[in-house]
Design an enzyme around this catalytic site. Structure first.
Site, PDB file in Angstrom:
ATOM      1  CE1 TYR A   1       1.683   2.441   8.866  1.00 15.26           C
ATOM      2  CE2 TYR A   1       0.535   4.157  10.103  1.00 15.26           C
ATOM      3  CZ  TYR A   1       0.634   3.348   8.990  1.00 15.26           C
ATOM      4  OH  TYR A   1      -0.295   3.440   7.986  1.00 15.26           O
TER       5      TYR A   1
ATOM      6  CG  HIS B   1      -5.754   2.155   6.669  1.00 19.71           C
ATOM      7  ND1 HIS B   1      -5.890   0.871   6.202  1.00 19.71           N
ATOM      8  CD2 HIS B   1      -6.912   2.458   7.305  1.00 19.71           C
ATOM      9  CE1 HIS B   1      -7.088   0.422   6.548  1.00 19.71           C
ATOM     10  NE2 HIS B   1      -7.732   1.361   7.205  1.00 19.71           N
TER      11      HIS B   1
ATOM     12  NE  ARG C   1      -1.850   1.189   3.910  1.00 17.85           N
ATOM     13  CZ  ARG C   1      -1.322   1.586   5.072  1.00 17.85           C
ATOM     14  NH1 ARG C   1      -0.518   2.616   5.129  1.00 17.85           N
ATOM     15  NH2 ARG C   1      -1.601   0.941   6.176  1.00 17.85           N
TER      16      ARG C   1
HETATM   17  C1  LIG Z   1     -13.908  -5.808  12.735  1.00 19.14           C
HETATM   18  C2  LIG Z   1     -13.134  -4.563  12.428  1.00 19.14           C
HETATM   19  N1  LIG Z   1     -12.169  -4.152  13.286  1.00 19.14           N
HETATM   20  C3  LIG Z   1     -11.501  -3.016  13.046  1.00 19.14           C
HETATM   21  C4  LIG Z   1     -11.763  -2.265  11.937  1.00 19.14           C
HETATM   22  C5  LIG Z   1     -11.017  -0.961  11.688  1.00 19.14           C
HETATM   23  N2  LIG Z   1     -10.117  -1.168  10.539  1.00 19.14           N
HETATM   24  C6  LIG Z   1     -10.489  -0.792   9.302  1.00 19.14           C
HETATM   25  S1  LIG Z   1      -9.388  -1.248   8.170  1.00 19.14           S
HETATM   26  C7  LIG Z   1      -8.355  -1.911   9.302  1.00 19.14           C
HETATM   27  C8  LIG Z   1      -7.070  -2.551   8.855  1.00 19.14           C
HETATM   28  C9  LIG Z   1      -7.317  -3.646   7.893  1.00 19.14           C
HETATM   29  O1  LIG Z   1      -6.113  -4.091   7.369  1.00 19.14           O
HETATM   30  P1  LIG Z   1      -6.059  -5.169   6.220  1.00 19.14           P
HETATM   31  O2  LIG Z   1      -7.043  -6.237   6.468  1.00 19.14           O
HETATM   32  O3  LIG Z   1      -4.636  -5.574   6.073  1.00 19.14           O
HETATM   33  O4  LIG Z   1      -6.552  -4.431   4.913  1.00 19.14           O
HETATM   34  P2  LIG Z   1      -5.999  -3.106   4.227  1.00 19.14           P
HETATM   35  O5  LIG Z   1      -6.805  -1.964   4.762  1.00 19.14           O
HETATM   36  O6  LIG Z   1      -4.545  -2.984   4.529  1.00 19.14           O
HETATM   37  O7  LIG Z   1      -6.268  -3.287   2.769  1.00 19.14           O
HETATM   38  C10 LIG Z   1      -8.892  -1.777  10.567  1.00 19.14           C
HETATM   39  C11 LIG Z   1      -8.219  -2.232  11.811  1.00 19.14           C
HETATM   40  C12 LIG Z   1     -12.766  -2.743  11.057  1.00 19.14           C
HETATM   41  N3  LIG Z   1     -13.107  -2.077   9.959  1.00 19.14           N
HETATM   42  N4  LIG Z   1     -13.424  -3.890  11.320  1.00 19.14           N
END
Ligand SMILES: Cc1ncc(C[n+]2csc(CCOP(=O)(O)OP(=O)(O)O)c2C)c(N)n1
Lengths: 326, 393
Positions: B297, B288, B284
């Site tokens: 970070y 985020h 990425r």
């Molecule tokens: C159940 C849940 N916990 C926390 C969040 C908050 N949150 C949104 S995206 C994210 C990180 C997700 O990372 P990843 O699965 O690696 O996907 P990326 O965004 O990097 O594509 C978090 C912690 C959420 N949306 N759903």
């Protein structure tokens, strides 16, 4: 007219059988629902007659059960899932609340989620922890879900038919301690609407509102009160979301007094919702404040104490007396 | 390449990519991810074509240009959305910058009758499905929670709760199998989501019921501020083996490899051979979301090292080297990109706020008296302001 006497368990079984028979898109899913017929035998014999593709034993994963049922519903199926016991629905609570309840709205109404989640609930069977709870308010609070509970065999039969046919997700609470209670089921007649309350006993001095397992307790209380010369009306709510407030209002305008009875904790429970709405609607008809009888704000107790925790005849009659004393 | 031998799939430091290396030494549990993971690659960062014994692919110049165009337009759309957020037109944006190859490669592997269950970042996949990009912006602008008909493009709504949609995909795939259809289903999720119970449960269900679903994990190395090592102690693709289906790691910045690997996994699903986990190893490039501050970070050098692996640049190098695209193509594409950006900008600015009464729309399919009552009260309350305004005149 086909009138049959059967238990609530049998009525549910017959109803599911009819649903499977009528619509090839109906599926039954859950833990042990196949060969065993479920731990309460509600799905007894269904897998034998409809096969493993229609009556599906699932992995032991509640979120998985509801989450995949959502996917199947998106594909055009009508899954009826069984959660083995009330206390085990919580791993699936996320899927039910964040997905099942909201997806129709998020899609601007373009998709439907005809999923029934069956939950045997409530106490009175001397079970261990997590097998006796009444979490209906947690679901009724969520927009997008409908929450119902039958109290007798006929309703069990017909409400299940209607739940399966509904295009909305239905949380179907089955009063497990009443599974073996028998009643007349008229299997041919056209039922009333799913979310309409019914008058289980007419009276003029006070209205008792209950649903599921507590209807029987309230009928017994009304019979006992009759011997003391009190005329009690008992309303079987049948649906906790939506609630048939019109029916309650009609009854309260007649009796002037209302006591709501449920097994779930009183605090933030369905009794609170009913008390608030009825006070608003019937303020000038009420002779006494709306009273509530239910569980305490404590974890459901060990089985040897459940008779103290659950509203019984005496606690209901005590509330009746308190109301009539105003 | 599927997981036949765990030993053969251990991450390795060798830079050779195509020969099968057997690692005999026990890999230290402390280093689950090596810096040079073994992955399927068909196009190097320098734009060199590689062959792979399991994933051969033969595309016409036209098809190659098509993939390039998709990636460029998706990146342009994404950049426009980020800009619109900065200008206050969107409340939030989750950029896909750097993940174009993973999304276009997998998205172009799909057939029309396949079904996609995305997370919230699959703008490139949506593009491949023919979803109008402006439709994706409604939820980020705050005018709806999804807002498109999932069945019109077989592209489900974005799912914010991470991991949930993998179960929906699995259930849908179970239904596909029941229907005797030969389409497939694909579920997208991130490396962070791989820690969610729902993802594990979807692996269990799909394996047990042999569901025709492809799990496409975009390992973009970060889950907000948490690196992949905080999610797993083994390379993600290896997790599939424990559930009884193959896992494969693909260079997520290589659009050809993503296309070939996803196509193969989809075909496997169609043949009735069940699920596959594809881990697209990617990065990425941006934050985020627009609310995130990656400088807190992660090191700048890390991003710089991935810039050298840019998915769009490497395909451009290859196209030029092969003489598959001329200057006129690139110029026309630039113009098309600008036109897309303009269209998106105008569409977002013209996007009306919903009518407040819409709060009560579609809560239930069969209606609900409580909703009707509250709607009527709300309407009356709103109307009371109209009266006041009237009186004030
Ligand atoms: C159940 C849940 N916990 C926390 C969040 C908050 N949150 C949104 S995206 C994210 C990180 C997700 O990372 P990843 O699965 O690696 O996907 P990326 O965004 O990097 O594509 C978090 C912690 C959420 N949306 N759903």
């Amino acid at each position: 007219m086909a009138m049959e006497k059967m238990s609530i368990a049998k009525a549910l079984n017959e109803s599911l059988r009819k649903a499977l028979d009528t619509d090839p898109k109906v599926l039954i899913m859950g833990e042990d629902v196949g060969k065993l017929g479920g731990v309460f035998r509600i799905t007894d014999g269904l897998q034998k007659d409809f096969g493993e593709d229609r009556v599906i034993d699932t992995p032991l994963a509640e979120s998985g059960i509801v989450g995949t049922a959502i996917g199947l519903a998106l594909r055009g199926y009508r899954p009826v899932v069984e959660i083995q016991f009330d206390g085990f629905v919580f791993p699936a609570y996320d899927q039910i609340v964040t997905q099942l309840a909201k997806m129709h709205a998020r899609a601007l109404g373009k998709i439907k989620l005809p999923v029934v989640v069956r939950i045997p609930y409530g106490g009175g069977i001397g079970a261990v922890e997590h097998h006796s709870e009444s979490p209906e308010a947690l679901f009724a609070h969520v927009a997008g879900l409908k929450v119902v509970s039958p109290s007798n065999a006929s309703d069990a039969y017909w409400m299940m038919q209607q739940a399966v046919q509904s295009d909305d997700p239905i949380i179907f609470f089955e009063p497990k301690r009443r599974y073996w209670d028998k009643g007349e089921v008229e299997t041919d007649s056209i039922p009333g609407p799913l979310h309409k309350a019914s008058v289980a006993r007419t009276g003029t001095d006070l209205t008792l509102v209950a649903y599921g397992p507590m209807v029987k307790v309230c009928l017994e209380a009304a019979a006992a009160a009759q011997e003391e010369g009190k005329s009690i009306e008992v309303l079987d709510l049948r649906s906790m979301s939506p609630i048939d407030f019109d029916a309650i209002q009609t009854s309260v305008e007649k009796t002037g007094r209302l006591v709501v009875v449920h097994e779930a904790p009183v605090f933030y429970g369905s009794g609170a919702e009913i008390a608030a709405r009825i006070t608003e609607r019937c303020f000038y008809h009420l002779e006494a404040p709306v009273l509530r009888v239910g569980g305490y704000h404590a974890p459901y107790p060990p089985a040897r104490l459940e008779d103290e925790y659950l509203p019984g005849l005496d606690r209901v009659l005590d509330a009746v007396d308190r109301s009539l004393a105003y | 390449m599927t997981v036949e031998s765990t030993a053969a799939r251990k991450p390795r430091r060798s830079s050779k990519r195509t020969s099968a290396v057997k690692t005999t030494a026990k890999t230290s549990a402390k280093t689950p991810e090596s810096s040079e993971p073994e992955l399927v690659q068909l196009l190097t960062p320098e734009g060199e074509r590689l062959e792979h014994p399991d994933y051969s692919i033969d595309l016409t110049a036209d098809e190659l240009r098509g993939l390039y165009r998709d990636m460029v337009l998706t990146r342009r759309f994404d950049a426009e959305a980020t800009a619109l957020q900065r200008q206050g037109e969107l409340g939030l944006w989750a950029s896909l910058l750097g993940q174009e190859a993973a999304q276009i490669g997998s998205g172009r592997a799909l057939r029309d009758d396949d079904y996609v269950f995305p997370t919230y970042r699959e703008h490139g996949v949506a593009w491949c499905r023919g979803v109008d990009p402006t439709n994706l912006l409604g939820m980020f602008r705050g005018v709806n929670h999804g807002g498109w008909d999932p069945n019109s493009n077989n592209f489900h709504l974005y799912t914010i709760v991470i991991g949930s949609q993998t179960l929906h995909a699995t259930g849908y795939a179970m239904g596909v199998a029941k229907d005797g259809a030969d389409s497939a289903v694909i579920a997208y999720f991130g490396d962070g989501a791989s820690s969610q119970g729902d993802v594990a449960e979807s692996f269990t269900f799909s394996a047990v019921y042999n569901a025709p679903v492809v799990f496409f994990c975009q390992n973009n190395q970060w889950a907000i501020s948490e690196p992949t090592e905080k999610q797993t102690r083994v390379p993600l693709y290896q997790r599939a083996q424990g559930f009884g289906f193959p896992g494969v790691r693909v260079d997520g910045n290589d659009v050809l490899a993503c296309l070939a690997v996803t196509r193969s996994a989809l075909e496997r699903a169609r043949r009735g051979e069940g699920p596959t986990l594809v881990e697209a190893f990617t990065y990425r490039m941006g934050a985020h979301t627009t609310s995130d501050d990656p400088t807190k970070y992660r090191a700048d050098e890390e991003r710089a090292s991935w810039e050298a692996k840019d998915p769009i640049l490497r395909l451009r190098t290859y196209l030029e080297k092969e003489g598959a695209a001329d200057e006129a193509f690139f110029t026309a594409l630039d113009e098309e990109s600008e036109a897309l950006g303009k269209r998106v900008r105008e569409a977002v600015r013209a996007m009306p706020d919903p009518d407040p009464i819409a709060i009560f729309d579609n809560v239930y399919a069969d209606g609900n008296p409580l909703v009707d009552e509250e709607r009527a009260q709300f309407a009356a309350y709103q109307a009371s302001f109209a009266d006041t305004a009237e009186e004030g005149k």
